[in-house]
Design an enzyme around this catalytic site. Structure first.
Site, PDB file in Angstrom:
ATOM      1  N   ARG A   3       0.847  -1.192   0.000  1.00 19.66           N
ATOM      2  CA  ARG A   3       0.000   0.000   0.000  1.00 19.66           C
ATOM      3  C   ARG A   3       0.884   1.244   0.000  1.00 19.66           C
ATOM      4  NH1 ARG A   3      -2.215  -3.316   4.120  1.00 19.66           N
ATOM      5  NH2 ARG A   3      -4.352  -4.021   3.731  1.00 19.66           N
ATOM      6  N   LYS A  43      -2.383  -2.039   7.842  1.00 17.92           N
ATOM      7  CA  LYS A  43      -3.556  -1.555   8.562  1.00 17.92           C
ATOM      8  C   LYS A  43      -3.797  -2.390   9.809  1.00 17.92           C
ATOM      9  CE  LYS A  43      -6.135   0.382   4.660  1.00 17.92           C
ATOM     10  NZ  LYS A  43      -7.392   0.303   3.872  1.00 17.92           N
ATOM     11  N   HIS A  45      -2.677   2.183  -5.823  1.00 21.68           N
ATOM     12  CA  HIS A  45      -3.458   0.988  -5.518  1.00 21.68           C
ATOM     13  C   HIS A  45      -3.743   0.148  -6.763  1.00 21.68           C
ATOM     14  CE1 HIS A  45      -4.641  -0.208  -1.561  1.00 21.68           C
ATOM     15  NE2 HIS A  45      -5.798  -0.665  -1.948  1.00 21.68           N
ATOM     16  N   ARG A  97      -1.342  -2.625  -6.784  1.00 21.26           N
ATOM     17  CA  ARG A  97      -1.690  -3.597  -5.734  1.00 21.26           C
ATOM     18  C   ARG A  97      -2.809  -4.511  -6.211  1.00 21.26           C
ATOM     19  NH1 ARG A  97      -1.907  -4.761  -0.147  1.00 21.26           N
ATOM     20  NH2 ARG A  97      -4.004  -5.021   0.699  1.00 21.26           N
ATOM     21  N   TYR A 110     -10.333  -8.415  -5.042  1.00 13.88           N
ATOM     22  CA  TYR A 110      -9.016  -8.636  -5.615  1.00 13.88           C
ATOM     23  C   TYR A 110      -8.990  -9.787  -6.628  1.00 13.88           C
ATOM     24  CZ  TYR A 110      -7.020  -5.504  -2.117  1.00 13.88           C
ATOM     25  OH  TYR A 110      -6.703  -4.418  -1.353  1.00 13.88           O
TER      26      TYR A 110
END
Length: 365
Positions: free
Chosen positions: A193, A227, A314, A317, A350
């Site tokens: 991230r 996170k 992102h 990612r 994802y």
């Protein structure tokens, strides 16, 4: 102060005073400096909204109606452009503001007298905005190829050009750090991230010697902080290893000046007078670097199907996550381990394919 006990200090009915108490006692020094600054910014927006709308900032005047009105204001015109034009704020950002406000009032309810908030916590009956269904942002295979092509040639886009430079050895713009930009893009391609890239320190890199890094086949970034105070190990692919070696050899030493404590892996250019004392890149700088590569990419291709519009950190990612999902047979445990995400909503996102792949699934059905 109307409705308050005579033994209360009038300052106790000031929203601004309670915000400062909360920040000093429960946020600053507890949360990271960046998160604490964001919480303070969000709460100050609410205090400004109350003072502007009511003509005062009395805590006892904050009601469900006021919190609801603030939520609707943010959703309709919460963002201000550089020209002062108001624009809607994303639902997720509005909900983030509400979450910080809710934490404030939960703390106030635990520490203030009941007379200040006679009707209880005014945030409890204000639901967050519904979030739109998350959209897959993985790049198509053709886009990945052309992005890598541009990144591999990035030095040429930063060279000084003009009549005076003809026939002379190529020189780069003073603040240009093309090797750093290449390394950052390839690191995002390992599933990191933006905040994780910003927070990387040099000692997290398992192999920091350039010569060893170039020939090693397995290199890790240890204890990458994600996170929810999570940490994980991130493996670096061939492109990321070579790009990092180039940056560590050619650019980082010149930016690790004696006036800084250069523990950060990625440093701002030493020629920038306003850079942070420790030299660490800011999240906004990361956005600028990646966005500029996206603009260079689109300027280099005339194929509408390859154009990116806006390239975001992102996006890489999501691309990594989709490829990992495909190669691991949609192994949930592997996705959780490599992405630092356990939320079903995002893990399902994802594994969604880019549009061109999704279209090919149904072409011959």
């Amino acid at each position: 102060m109307l409705g308050l006990s005579e033994d209360l200090d009038p300052a106790d009915d000031s929203l601004t005073v309670w915000i400062e108490r909360y920040l000093d006692l429960a946020v600053r020094g507890v949360r990271s400096a960046e998160v604490a600054a964001k919480i303070a910014r969000h709460l100050q927006r609410f205090a400004t909204w109350i003072a502007g709308g009511l003509g005062h900032d009395r805590l006892s005047a904050v009601t469900v109606r006021e919190v609801t009105a603030w939520r609707e204001h943010l959703a309709a015109a919460g963002n201000l452009g550089r020209d002062g034009t108001a624009a809607p704020m994303a639902a997720a950002t509005v909900n983030n503001h509400l979450a910080h406000l809710s934490a404030l009032f939960s703390w106030i309810c635990a520490h203030a007298t009941a007379e200040l908030l006679r009707h209880g916590d005014p945030t409890k009956k204000v639901p967050p905005l519904p979030l739109p269904a998350p959209q897959p942002r993985a790049l198509a295979a053709a886009q990945v190829r052309t992005v890598k092509n541009v990144v591999d040639r990035i030095e040429t886009f930063h060279e000084l050009k003009g009549r005076r430079r003809r026939g002379a050895a190529a020189r780069l713009h003073a603040h240009a750090r093309p090797a750093r930009g290449r390394a950052i893009v390839y690191l995002f391609g390992t599933g990191l991230r933006r905040a994780e890239v910003v927070g990387l320190d040099l000692d997290q890199l398992e192999v920091a010697e350039v010569a060893v890094l170039r020939r090693a086949k397995t290199v890790r970034l240890r204890d990458v902080r994600g996170k929810g105070r999570t940490s994980r190990t991130v493996f670096l692919g061939r492109d990321a290893r070579q790009a990092l070696a180039d940056y560590l050899e050619h650019e980082r030493p010149g930016d690790a000046t004696a006036s800084t404590t250069p523990t950060a892996l990625f440093l701002s250019a030493a020629s920038i007078a306003a850079r942070r004392p420790d030299g660490r890149l800011s999240p906004r700088s990361i956005n600028t670097i990646v966005g500029e590569i996206g603009r260079l990419h689109d300027a280099q291709t005339s194929d509408p199907g390859r154009k990116l519009g806006v390239l975001r950190p992102h996006d890489a990612r999501h691309t990594f996550a989709f490829e990992l999902s495909q190669r691991s047979g949609h192994n949930r445990a592997e996705l959780e381990r490599r992405l630092g995400h356990a939320n079903d909503r995002y893990l399902r996102l994802y594994i969604n394919p880019p549009d061109d792949i999704a279209a090919s699934y149904i072409e011959d059905l």
